[in-house]
Design a protein around this motif. Sequence first.
Motif, mmCIF file in Angstrom:
data_model
loop_
_atom_site.group_PDB
_atom_site.id
_atom_site.type_symbol
_atom_site.label_atom_id
_atom_site.label_comp_id
_atom_site.label_asym_id
_atom_site.label_seq_id
_atom_site.Cartn_x
_atom_site.Cartn_y
_atom_site.Cartn_z
ATOM 1 N N GLY A 19 6.625 11.127 1.652
ATOM 2 C CA GLY A 19 5.318 10.683 2.120
ATOM 3 C C GLY A 19 4.583 9.920 1.037
ATOM 4 O O GLY A 19 3.914 8.922 1.308
ATOM 5 N N ARG A 20 4.712 10.388 -0.197
ATOM 6 C CA ARG A 20 4.034 9.695 -1.298
ATOM 7 C C ARG A 20 4.598 8.294 -1.456
ATOM 8 O O ARG A 20 3.878 7.336 -1.651
ATOM 9 N N ARG A 21 5.886 8.198 -1.382
ATOM 10 C CA ARG A 21 6.511 6.882 -1.523
ATOM 11 C C ARG A 21 6.090 5.989 -0.362
ATOM 12 O O ARG A 21 5.841 4.805 -0.525
ATOM 13 N N PHE A 22 6.016 6.589 0.801
ATOM 14 C CA PHE A 22 5.638 5.826 1.989
ATOM 15 C C PHE A 22 4.235 5.276 1.815
ATOM 16 O O PHE A 22 3.981 4.094 2.020
ATOM 17 N N CYS A 23 3.298 6.132 1.395
ATOM 18 C CA CYS A 23 1.918 5.715 1.209
ATOM 19 C C CYS A 23 1.828 4.710 0.065
ATOM 20 O O CYS A 23 1.065 3.752 0.128
ATOM 21 N N ALA A 24 2.608 4.930 -0.981
ATOM 22 C CA ALA A 24 2.598 3.998 -2.110
ATOM 23 C C ALA A 24 3.032 2.619 -1.638
ATOM 24 O O ALA A 24 2.464 1.597 -2.015
ATOM 25 N N ALA A 25 4.047 2.597 -0.802
ATOM 26 C CA ALA A 25 4.538 1.330 -0.288
ATOM 27 C C ALA A 25 3.485 0.699 0.610
ATOM 28 O O ALA A 25 3.321 -0.518 0.641
ATOM 29 N N THR A 26 2.776 1.549 1.347
ATOM 30 C CA THR A 26 1.731 1.033 2.234
ATOM 31 C C THR A 26 0.646 0.345 1.425
ATOM 32 O O THR A 26 0.173 -0.730 1.776
ATOM 33 N N LEU A 27 0.268 0.969 0.315
ATOM 34 C CA LEU A 27 -0.765 0.363 -0.534
ATOM 35 C C LEU A 27 -0.244 -0.913 -1.168
ATOM 36 O O LEU A 27 -0.958 -1.896 -1.301
ATOM 37 N N ASP A 28 1.002 -0.878 -1.567
ATOM 38 C CA ASP A 28 1.584 -2.042 -2.220
ATOM 39 C C ASP A 28 1.670 -3.216 -1.254
ATOM 40 O O ASP A 28 1.486 -4.372 -1.622
ATOM 41 N N SER A 29 1.944 -2.903 -0.010
ATOM 42 C CA SER A 29 2.088 -3.971 0.976
ATOM 43 C C SER A 29 0.753 -4.312 1.620
ATOM 44 O O SER A 29 0.626 -5.299 2.319
ATOM 45 N N SER A 30 -0.251 -3.456 1.360
ATOM 46 C CA SER A 30 -1.581 -3.692 1.923
ATOM 47 C C SER A 30 -1.510 -3.806 3.441
ATOM 48 O O SER A 30 -2.109 -4.676 4.041
ATOM 49 N N ILE A 31 -0.740 -2.921 4.039
ATOM 50 C CA ILE A 31 -0.639 -2.940 5.495
ATOM 51 C C ILE A 31 -1.005 -1.572 6.039
ATOM 52 O O ILE A 31 -0.808 -0.558 5.378
ATOM 53 N N ALA A 32 -1.508 -1.575 7.245
ATOM 54 C CA ALA A 32 -1.888 -0.312 7.864
ATOM 55 C C ALA A 32 -0.833 0.104 8.866
ATOM 56 O O ALA A 32 -0.753 -0.422 9.958
ATOM 57 N N ARG A 33 -0.031 1.039 8.475
ATOM 58 C CA ARG A 33 1.006 1.502 9.383
ATOM 59 C C ARG A 33 0.979 3.008 9.510
ATOM 60 O O ARG A 33 1.976 3.656 9.795
ATOM 61 N N GLY A 34 -0.208 3.546 9.299
ATOM 62 C CA GLY A 34 -0.318 4.994 9.426
ATOM 63 C C GLY A 34 0.423 5.702 8.312
ATOM 64 O O GLY A 34 0.604 5.153 7.242
ATOM 65 N N CYS A 35 0.848 6.905 8.577
ATOM 66 C CA CYS A 35 1.591 7.636 7.566
ATOM 67 C C CYS A 35 2.554 8.598 8.243
ATOM 68 O O CYS A 35 2.462 8.859 9.439
ATOM 69 N N ILE A 36 3.467 9.085 7.465
ATOM 70 C CA ILE A 36 4.469 9.995 8.028
ATOM 71 C C ILE A 36 4.211 11.421 7.605
ATOM 72 O O ILE A 36 4.956 12.322 7.927
ATOM 73 N N CYS A 37 3.132 11.594 6.837
ATOM 74 C CA CYS A 37 2.822 12.932 6.352
ATOM 75 C C CYS A 37 1.772 13.562 7.227
ATOM 76 O O CYS A 37 0.615 13.667 6.854
ATOM 77 N N ARG A 38 2.135 13.963 8.382
ATOM 78 C CA ARG A 38 1.182 14.625 9.244
ATOM 79 C C ARG A 38 1.837 15.867 9.793
ATOM 80 O O ARG A 38 1.312 16.875 9.933
#
Length: 52
Positions: free
Chosen positions: A33-52
Amino acid sequence: MSSPSSAAVTAPPVVEAACAACPHPAAGHDPIGRRFCAATLDSSIARGCICR
Ligand SMILES: [Zn+2]
Ligand SMILES: [Zn+2]
């Protein structure tokens, strides 16, 4: 007349380190999840998260 040293030190409020990519606390993130969110910030895209 000895002034008792009150150990009533006001502890600072524990600020939960919230993730910058999702409204979830960083503490509740899995390695993935951390990597996913990190990638989200890096890509500056809103794709939700998988840590729910
Ligand atoms: Zn996150
Ligand atoms: Zn999340």
